[in-house]
Design a protein around this motif. Structure first.
Motif, short mmCIF file in Angstrom:
data_model
loop_
_atom_site.label_atom_id
_atom_site.label_comp_id
_atom_site.label_asym_id
_atom_site.label_seq_id
_atom_site.Cartn_x
_atom_site.Cartn_y
_atom_site.Cartn_z
N ASP A 38 44.79 -51.02 43.96
CA ASP A 38 45.13 -50.42 45.07
C ASP A 38 46.77 -50.99 45.47
OD1 ASP A 38 45.53 -49.43 47.61
OD2 ASP A 38 43.68 -49.91 48.32
N VAL A 88 48.71 -50.22 47.80
CA VAL A 88 48.97 -50.42 49.40
C VAL A 88 48.20 -51.52 49.70
CG1 VAL A 88 48.14 -49.78 51.63
CG2 VAL A 88 49.02 -48.08 49.87
N TRP A 89 47.37 -52.21 49.20
CA TRP A 89 46.56 -53.36 49.31
C TRP A 89 47.56 -54.62 49.05
CZ3 TRP A 89 45.31 -57.23 46.04
CH2 TRP A 89 44.29 -58.24 46.45
N LEU A 90 47.97 -54.23 47.49
CA LEU A 90 48.79 -55.12 46.86
C LEU A 90 50.24 -55.40 47.82
CD1 LEU A 90 49.71 -56.72 44.28
CD2 LEU A 90 50.79 -54.60 43.32
N THR A 139 50.36 -55.11 50.64
CA THR A 139 50.07 -55.98 51.89
C THR A 139 49.77 -57.52 51.67
OG1 THR A 139 49.05 -54.05 52.93
CG2 THR A 139 48.31 -56.12 53.69
N GLN A 140 49.18 -57.70 50.51
CA GLN A 140 48.95 -59.11 50.37
C GLN A 140 50.26 -59.87 49.97
OE1 GLN A 140 45.53 -59.55 51.24
NE2 GLN A 140 45.88 -60.96 49.27
N TYR A 149 52.06 -60.57 53.01
CA TYR A 149 51.13 -61.96 53.75
C TYR A 149 51.47 -63.21 53.28
CZ TYR A 149 47.07 -64.67 54.54
OH TYR A 149 46.25 -65.76 55.01
N HIS A 166 42.88 -66.31 48.91
CA HIS A 166 41.54 -66.22 47.99
C HIS A 166 41.53 -67.38 47.28
CE1 HIS A 166 42.11 -62.07 49.11
NE2 HIS A 166 41.10 -61.57 48.60
N SER A 218 37.84 -59.82 41.68
CA SER A 218 38.73 -59.16 42.38
C SER A 218 39.92 -59.30 41.49
CB SER A 218 39.45 -59.89 43.72
OG SER A 218 40.23 -59.18 44.24
N ASP A 221 42.40 -57.24 41.60
CA ASP A 221 43.64 -57.12 42.46
C ASP A 221 44.25 -58.26 42.73
OD1 ASP A 221 42.61 -54.36 42.14
OD2 ASP A 221 42.79 -53.74 44.23
N ILE A 222 43.50 -59.34 43.27
CA ILE A 222 44.16 -60.43 43.70
C ILE A 222 44.86 -61.14 42.55
CG2 ILE A 222 42.27 -61.97 43.35
CD1 ILE A 222 44.42 -62.14 46.38
N ALA A 237 48.18 -59.65 41.97
CA ALA A 237 49.09 -60.09 43.21
C ALA A 237 49.70 -61.44 42.90
CB ALA A 237 48.43 -60.18 44.54
#
Length: 326
Positions: free
Chosen positions: A26, A28-30, A32-33, A36, A248, A293, A295-296, A299
């Motif tokens: 994702d 968009v989520w990436l 955002t992370q 952050y 995480h 996860s 995705d993390i 990131a």
């Protein structure tokens, strides 16, 4: 010409793998992370990598014949190393593309004999590989103790580790028992050309440096090995810190496994510049298995990639400055 074409082909393969990895998460989520994560956290990551570079420079200094261990010489080897590593990352040559740059800088800027600097680079690479084997063995044992890894992946890890051990052992034996100069001597007996015998003399001198280091400088060898292993541990610490700042957190065993798997895959994918795409794919798979996860993992890989790009740029600046007339 063919080398340049292959370089672009391999780069294209890496970019294709990276695009494939990004389509699996994702985006968009990436972003955002990554937002952050913050600049303070990124500065800490850069600092860890700076310390790793410095330890590697000290380890290399220990391998250079007749060079004292001092701040000035460590700074000189640090400068030459950061310049050469920029080319190592960009040139698909098993991490050896920037080694001539390091030797050239030591000779031209700091007056180190070319045979001594060349021999030290081979020794430093060997020491680094031995330390990496010890680190990979720890990662392999941790993988065997975790139920999250399929049997196929465990077998592949064992096979890759075995091949790495065989290659490193062969490299060490070549140096320790003067096998290169002995083979050259056998070939030189069949030729009366001057350049052949001149090359043989140079090889014999380099082999003498090898043997002297491993036989008579065991303290330096042990210290260089300890520093090289500490360098690999810093890679594990970096991953631990990155995952923590991403919100995480993982335990130390997970961080060790992720770093070990990444280094093994990067070594195998030496033909792809900077292991682009390959590193991200490794994080995607391993973090997916360990944390659930993927995705993390991507990131974390992109943060490491950003850190790497910054140090490559710094290395190219060093190379430009050091290659100017002294």
């Amino acid at each position: 010409m063919a080398g340049k074409v292959l370089r672009w082909v391999f780069l294209g393969i890496g970019i294709a793998i990276l695009i494939l990895v990004l389509t699996e998460i994702d985006l968009v989520w990436l972003f955002t992370q990554l937002k952050y994560f913050g600049w303070l956290s990124f500065s800490i990551v850069l600092g860890i990598y700076l310390l790793a570079f410095w330890l590697d420079a000290v380890s290399w200094t220990l391998a250079i014949e007749d060079i004292p261990i001092s701040w000035i010489w460590t700074w000189r080897t640090f400068a030459a190393r950061i310049a050469g590593e920029a080319y190592n990352a960009l040139i698909p040559a098993a991490g050896m593309g920037g080694e001539p740059t390091k030797a050239y800088i030591l000779k031209r800027r700091f007056g180190v004999d070319l045979k001594a600097s060349s021999a030290s680079l081979v020794i430093a690479k060997t020491v680094n590989m031995i330390a990496l084997i010890a680190f990979l063995i720890g990662g392999f044992l941790l993988i065997q103790s975790m139920n999250t890894f399929p049997e196929t992946l465990r077998t592949m890890a064992g096979l890759g580790l075995s091949l790495f051990v065989v290659g490193t052992t062969a490299l060490l034996l070549l140096q320790r028992f003067r096998l290169t100069s002995r083979l050259a001597l056998h070939l030189a007996k069949r030729s009366e050309r001057l350049w052949v015998h001149r090359t043989l003399a140079n090889l014999e001198e380099v082999d003498r440096i090898f043997v002297k280091f491993y036989q008579d400088r065991s303290t330096r060898f042990g210290c260089a090995l300890a520093l090289a292993f500490a360098n690999w541990l810093l890679g594990m610490i970096e991953i631990y810190v990155v995952m923590l700042f991403l919100g995480h957190p993982i335990d130390w065993s997970m961080a060790w496994v992720i770093e070990a798997a990444t280094q093994m895959v990067r070594t195998a994918a030496f033909f792809i510049p900077a292991a682009i795409g390959v590193q991200e794919g490794t994080f995607l798979i391993i973090c997916g298995l360990l944390t659930g996860s993927p995705d993390i993992g991507v990131a974390a890989a992109l943060i490491r990639r950003a850190r790497e790009i910054i140090w490559i740029i710094i290395g190219l600046i060093f190379a430009t400055v050091l290659n100017k007339n002294p």
